[in-house]
Every structure is written in structure tokens, then in C-alpha cells.
Design an enzyme around this catalytic site. Structure first.
Site, mmCIF file in Angstrom:
data_model
loop_
_atom_site.group_PDB
_atom_site.id
_atom_site.type_symbol
_atom_site.label_atom_id
_atom_site.label_comp_id
_atom_site.label_asym_id
_atom_site.label_seq_id
_atom_site.Cartn_x
_atom_site.Cartn_y
_atom_site.Cartn_z
ATOM 1 N N CYS A 128 4.767 -6.192 1.363
ATOM 2 C CA CYS A 128 5.617 -4.944 1.765
ATOM 3 C C CYS A 128 4.810 -4.212 2.856
ATOM 4 O O CYS A 128 5.103 -4.267 3.871
ATOM 5 C CB CYS A 128 5.504 -4.094 0.157
ATOM 6 S SG CYS A 128 5.854 -2.516 -0.144
ATOM 7 N N TYR A 129 3.526 -3.253 2.212
ATOM 8 C CA TYR A 129 3.573 -1.933 3.568
ATOM 9 C C TYR A 129 2.521 -2.979 4.382
ATOM 10 O O TYR A 129 2.045 -3.373 5.680
ATOM 11 C CB TYR A 129 2.172 -1.343 2.729
ATOM 12 C CG TYR A 129 1.260 -0.967 4.102
ATOM 13 C CD1 TYR A 129 2.337 0.084 5.127
ATOM 14 C CD2 TYR A 129 0.142 -1.147 4.793
ATOM 15 C CE1 TYR A 129 1.312 0.882 6.200
ATOM 16 C CE2 TYR A 129 -0.311 -0.575 5.656
ATOM 17 C CZ TYR A 129 -0.161 0.627 6.228
ATOM 18 O OH TYR A 129 -0.714 0.909 7.042
ATOM 19 N N GLU A 168 4.237 -10.233 -6.528
ATOM 20 C CA GLU A 168 3.463 -10.396 -7.471
ATOM 21 C C GLU A 168 2.868 -9.558 -8.816
ATOM 22 O O GLU A 168 3.210 -9.999 -9.840
ATOM 23 C CB GLU A 168 2.409 -9.763 -6.893
ATOM 24 C CG GLU A 168 1.452 -8.286 -7.070
ATOM 25 C CD GLU A 168 2.557 -7.610 -5.952
ATOM 26 O OE1 GLU A 168 3.263 -8.459 -4.952
ATOM 27 O OE2 GLU A 168 2.141 -6.888 -5.173
ATOM 28 N N LYS A 206 -9.976 -11.461 -16.186
ATOM 29 C CA LYS A 206 -10.668 -11.269 -18.034
ATOM 30 C C LYS A 206 -9.465 -12.407 -18.827
ATOM 31 O O LYS A 206 -9.927 -13.157 -19.401
ATOM 32 C CB LYS A 206 -9.832 -10.183 -18.912
ATOM 33 C CG LYS A 206 -9.711 -9.717 -20.565
ATOM 34 C CD LYS A 206 -11.196 -9.292 -20.689
ATOM 35 C CE LYS A 206 -11.714 -8.864 -22.358
ATOM 36 N NZ LYS A 206 -13.090 -8.263 -21.850
ATOM 37 N N HIS A 262 7.352 -7.428 -3.834
ATOM 38 C CA HIS A 262 6.338 -7.368 -4.235
ATOM 39 C C HIS A 262 6.606 -8.988 -4.742
ATOM 40 O O HIS A 262 7.169 -8.852 -5.928
ATOM 41 C CB HIS A 262 6.398 -6.100 -5.598
ATOM 42 C CG HIS A 262 5.599 -5.052 -4.629
ATOM 43 N ND1 HIS A 262 4.255 -4.930 -3.799
ATOM 44 C CD2 HIS A 262 6.380 -4.250 -4.208
ATOM 45 C CE1 HIS A 262 3.999 -3.963 -3.701
ATOM 46 N NE2 HIS A 262 5.159 -3.290 -3.738
ATOM 47 N N GLY A 267 1.061 -0.984 -0.243
ATOM 48 C CA GLY A 267 -0.029 0.208 -0.259
ATOM 49 C C GLY A 267 0.900 1.295 -0.283
ATOM 50 O O GLY A 267 1.777 0.881 0.105
ATOM 51 N N ASP A 322 -16.850 -11.010 -23.762
ATOM 52 C CA ASP A 322 -17.556 -10.879 -22.180
ATOM 53 C C ASP A 322 -18.639 -12.137 -22.172
ATOM 54 O O ASP A 322 -19.218 -12.393 -21.572
ATOM 55 C CB ASP A 322 -17.276 -9.796 -21.343
ATOM 56 C CG ASP A 322 -15.499 -9.324 -21.319
ATOM 57 O OD1 ASP A 322 -15.119 -10.335 -21.336
ATOM 58 O OD2 ASP A 322 -15.890 -7.779 -20.796
#
Ligand code: XMP
Length: 517
Positions: A80-81, A169, A372, A167, A53, A225
Site C-alpha cells: 500500500c503506502y 495481511e 498473545k 493489503h 500508512g 501471560d
């Protein structure tokens, strides 16, 4: 089914973390950081990940975590945060040392433990922080450090609490996905069982329960979609579903055939096509202003859909099974960005060419929990045509906003031919996965002199606008190979009468938008 809660501390990383967890074949859900321990308990997650964050744990009013969550015995990974929140809450020490770390940083393992087990001693990870954890809470093993961060990762196997300063990710973190897997599989002991197959089974069951024996309608746009949402509903309730496809004449070449022939063949869906080409053309006659075009197209689309819907409603009433539901292809990012619980508020800009929101139906939204790329995977699993599942974004108002100037039938046909050539050549050259989308634009109000064969021409330019992007909010122009550009240019000027010039748009977004109108 196991569920991992991703606690969002306010950066954009939470969605990325949730996607990475799903890439590890475990379902994940994003929750706000003010979630209480009892709400967490109700959700009964198999693990919790605290996201990064933008705040500092020192700032007044910085987002906090209900400390009771850490007493629930649920495995936790702080990032992280989230890592600093763990350190502070559990009695470690976080300092504002003034030593910031941003970007690629070398990490050195001191122990490895379960979280970083089987990883190289030295690795590059992606950092973005000002504060530092300078002392791990008691009972925690320090696993890694960097030149400026003494405690870059820690774990406590008894409590099953883990944390990393960087991070994982982010793709730039070399071992990032492996860190997440180690946490999920070894630290939290979760089985990777979530996949497209069981999402389909689960959604089909849910749709059946929601819909019962009522009738359902949906609008198909030709996009991914709506195609996948309708196919899922069709799998669940078969001919109780009727799909409506409006051909407004602003479609690309063969798009109608793709829906009418290939999509219907793949799904067996009951389809009603409304041919409204004339109606749209006459409504657009004499109009050049982009926003006016958008409004007209949006209005006509709604009118046309409602007309078709009224007919279907009347038919359904006659045989005593009223239409009660409308399918919408809302995706998870829309749900998260609009604050969670409620139906997505689609940006008005993007709602042009969409359905009105005051239709008198209950919504069926089978893609509400999905990203998606997951929707594409499900479409593939459902056997939908690759041209539809892999389709790049295409605006609701279609080619209507890719003709700079008045929209006419001749101009649409011309643009359709040029656009088809561009798509064919991009696909042949293997560029589809590199580019986000490639608008092909006809400058109908511009003419330039050319020479073709023995004669002088006075024709229109076609603009190529290939861009790379993550989310269409920002974009960069694609550096396509010269040979490919030459081929496209040759083919368009040779094969499309009326075009004597092909130009390449080399503007990033910002300042240029992706579309020209
Ligand atoms: P811009 O041109 O704003 O486009 O950079 C960003 C993304 O949105 C698409 N786009 C639209 N989609 N109705 C839509 O459904 C519209 O009126 C519209 N205008 C732009 C565009 O193709 C790009 O993906």
C-alpha cells in the site's frame, strides 16, 4: 535466525503484518520508518516489508524511507503506502487521480510473476488508498491491475524488490497469506524455521544468561501471560524461581485449585499461595463505588505481594542467594505501543491488580517479543493446562467489579456459582472460540419479584455480557443461540439460590464498556 523487518509507516497494519510473517514461521520485528540504512544493516535482516500508512506520498512531511535501504541488496516488499514509496523512490510515477479504492476489490493478474505465481487470474483483495501508481519504475514488471489502478503490483527479480497496492495481511484479501509466503520463501529465499519449539529454546538460554545463579520471583495471576512467563523461567532456572499467588477471594470457582494443583503439577514450580481473602473482604466492606473498589483491591494486592516478597527476600538472604529478578509477562504489542525500547507502560486501568512498578528488582520479560496467540502456543508446548492457556481475559480486580454494589462473601459465592454455570455451558456449546469474554454480573443492589415453586421470591438479577472483540477497545454483543441462553437461564435460576432473573446485555462498546463497573 532469519529476521524480517516490518517498517511501520504509521497505520495499525504493521503489527498485523508482523503476525502474518510469524504465521509463515519466520521471525519478524517492527521498526520505525525513520530507521537508517546503517541501522538496518546492523540488524542484518533477511527481508524488509514496508507497511501501509495513512499518509499520501504527496503530503509535505509524509513519512519517507532512507533510499539507501533499497541499495543494500536486501529483498523488499512494499505494501500500500510502502508500495507507493517504492514506486516514487525508484523512479516510477504516483498520481493523485482522485479515484479512491476502499474495501473488497477485484484484482486481475496480468503476469503473476514470482509474487503472484500460481494464483487465480481473478481474485478479491482488500484496498484502502487514494493515490495510484500509474507507472512502474523501469526494470519492473507489472503483475496485476484493477479497474481503477493500472499498476496494482510489480516486481524486479534482479533487485528482489516487490510491491502490492492492496493489503495482503488482511484476511479479506483472498490470497493474502499466499502473497506473503511467495515473497518470503521464493522472493527472499527464507527458510520457514521459526516455531514455538525454538522460541522456548532461545528464551531459556537467554534467561539463564541473564539470571545466572541468582533467585527470581514472580506473581501468578491465573492468567495466560504470567503463567507462561513463569513456566519459561522455571524451565530455565528451576527452583531458583519462586512464584507467588495471591488469593484475594475475588477469583472464579476452582481458579485457585487450577493454579495450585494443575499448574504446579504441569510445571513443578515452587509456589507460595497467600490466602488474603479475609483481608480483602474487610477492606471492601461497605464500599460500592467501582473506582474506590478498584483502588482498594489494587492497594491491598500490592501490600500482600510485598509482604510475601519481604519474607522470601529474608529467607533468600539467610542462605546467601539474594532475589535479584522479577518476572513480568509483558507482550510485544505493549512494547511496540510504548515506543519500542523501553519497558511497556501498561494502561493504568489495566494495571489494577498488577504489581507495583518500584520493586527493587531487575525485570525478566521472556514474552517481550511475542504476540498473545504465540504465547498461548508456547504455553501449550510447555504442557500447561488448557484451562489456563486458553483462558479468556479476566480483570485484575476479579469478581470485585462484577458485583454492582457492596462485595460480600455470600455475594461472591453466589456469583462464582452463576459464573461457573455460564462458563461450563459456553464451553459445552463450543462457543469459547467465538466469544472474547463473557462477564457474568450480579446486580446486588437490584431486586425483583419472581415466583419459584409455590412461593413469591424477591431476588437479584444476573446479567450475561458475552462479547466478541479483537482487542477489547471495541466490542459487539455476541449473538448466542437462544437454546443456549435458555439453558443457562434455567440452570442459574434453578441452581443458584437468591437469583430469580437472568438478563442479557445487548449493548456494543462503545457506548457500553465490557465490564459493568
Ligand atoms: P472495559 O470494561 O473497559 O474493559 O470495556 C476492557 C477490558 O479490560 C478488562 N478490564 C480490566 N482489566 N483491571 C484489569 O486488569 C481492571 O480494572 C479492568 N477493568 C476492565 C475487561 O475485562 C476487558 O477485557
Amino acid at each position: 535466525m532469519s529476521n524480517v523487518l516490518v517498517v511501520d509507516f504509521g497505520a495499525q497494519y504493521a503489527q498485523l503484518i508482523a503476525r502474518r510473517v510469524r504465521e509463515a514461521n519466520i521471525f519478524s520485528e517492527i521498526v520505525h520508518h525513520n530507521i537508517s540504512a546503517s541501522e538496518v544493516q546492523k540488524k542484518n535482516p533477511a527481508a524488509i516489508i514496508l507497511s501501509g500508512g495513512p499518509s499520501s506520498v504527496y503530503e509535505a512531511g509524509s513519512p519517507q524511507l532512507d533510499p539507501a535501504i533499497l541499495e543494500l541488496g536486501i529483498p523488499v516488499l512494499g505494501i500500500c503506502y510502502g508500495f507507493q514509496v517504492l514506486a516514487q523512490t525508484l523512479g516510477g510515477k504516483v498520481d493523485q487521480t482522485g479515484k479512491r479504492e476502499y474495501g473488497a476489490t477485484e484484482l486481475k493478474l496480468t503476469d503473476g510473476g514470482v509474487l503472484l505465481g500460481n494464483q487465480p487470474q481473478l481474485q478479491i483483495c482488500w484496498m484502502s488508498h487514494g493515490d495510484q501508481v500509474v507507472q512502474a519504475p523501469s526494470g519492473f514488471t507489472v503483475l496485476a491491475s484493477t479497474e481503477t489502478t493500472p499498476v496494482a503490483a510489480f516486481e524486479n527479480l534482479e533487485k528482489r524488490i516487490f510491491g502490492v497496492q492492496w493489503h495482503p495481511e488482511v484476511k479479506h484479501s483472498e490470497q493474502g497469506q499466499q502473497v506473503l509466503r511467495n515473497f518470503l520463501y521464493k522472493g527472499a529465499g527464507i527458510e520457514p524455521t521459526w516455531n514455538s519449539g525454538n522460541v522456548i529454546a532461545e528464551q531459556v538460554e537467554k534467561i539463564r544468561q541473564q539470571v545466572g545463579d541468582a533467585r527470581v520471583i514472580c506473581g501468578l495471576s491465573g492468567g495466560v501471560d504470567s503463567a507462561v512467563a513463569a513456566a519459561l523461567v522455571h524451565r530455565a532456572v528451576g527452583d531458583q524461581l519462586t512464584a507467588v499467588f495471591v488469593d484475594h477471594g475475588l477469583l472464579r470457582k476452582f481458579e485457585r485449585e487450577q493454579v495450585e494443583r494443575d499448574y504446579v503439577a504441569a510445571t513443578g514450580i515452587r509456589l507460595v499461595t497467600v490466602d488474603a481473602q479475609e483481608k480483602f473482604l474487610s477492606a471492601l466492606s461497605g464500599v460500592s463505588d467501582p473506582e474506590t473498589k478498584r483502588k482498594i483491591i489494587g492497594r491491598e494486592f500490592i501490600r500482600t505481594f510485598e509482604e510475601a516478597e519481604r519474607k522470601l527476600v529474608a529467607e533468600a538472604k539467610a542462605d546467601n542467594r539474594p532475589i535479584k529478578f522479577l518476572v513480568q509477562g509483558t507482550l510485544y504489542p505493549d512494547v511496540v505501543e510504548s515506543g519500542g525500547g523501553v519497558t511497556a507502560g501498561i494502561k493504568s486501568h489495566h494495571n489494577v491488580g498488577g504489581l507495583p512498578d518500584d520493586l527493587d528488582f531487575e525485570l525478566v520479560e521472556p514474552l517481550r517479543t511475542l504476540f498473545k496467540d504465540e504465547v498461548r502456543a508456547i504455553g501449550k508446548e510447555l504442557g500447561l493446562p488448557a484451562e489456563i492457556v486458553q483462558r479468556q481475559p479476566f480483570p485484575g480486580p476479579g469478581l470485585g467489579i462484577r458485583i454492582v454494589g457492596e462485595v460480600t462473601k455470600e455475594r461472591l459465592d453466589l456469583l462464582r456459582d452463576a459464573d461457573a454455570i455460564v462458563r461450563e455451558e459456553l464451553t459445552k456449546a463450543g462457543q469459547d472460540s467465538q466469544i472474547w469474554q463473557c462477564p457474568v454480573v450480579l446486580l446486588a443492589d437490584v431486586r425483583s419479584v419472581g415466583v419459584q415453586g409455590d412461593g413469591r421470591t424477591y431476588g437479584h438479577p444476573i446479567v450475561l455480557r458475552p462479547v466478541s472483540s479483537e482487542d477489547a477497545m471495541t466490542a459487539d454483543w455476541s449473538r448466542l443461540p437462544y437454546e443456549l441462553l435458555a439453558k443457562i437461564s434455567n440452570r442459574i435460576t434453578n441452581e443458584v439460590a437468591g437469583v430469580n432473573r437472568v438478563v442479557l446485555d445487548i449493548t456494543s462498546k462503545p457506548p457500553g464498556t465490557i465490564e459493568w463497573e
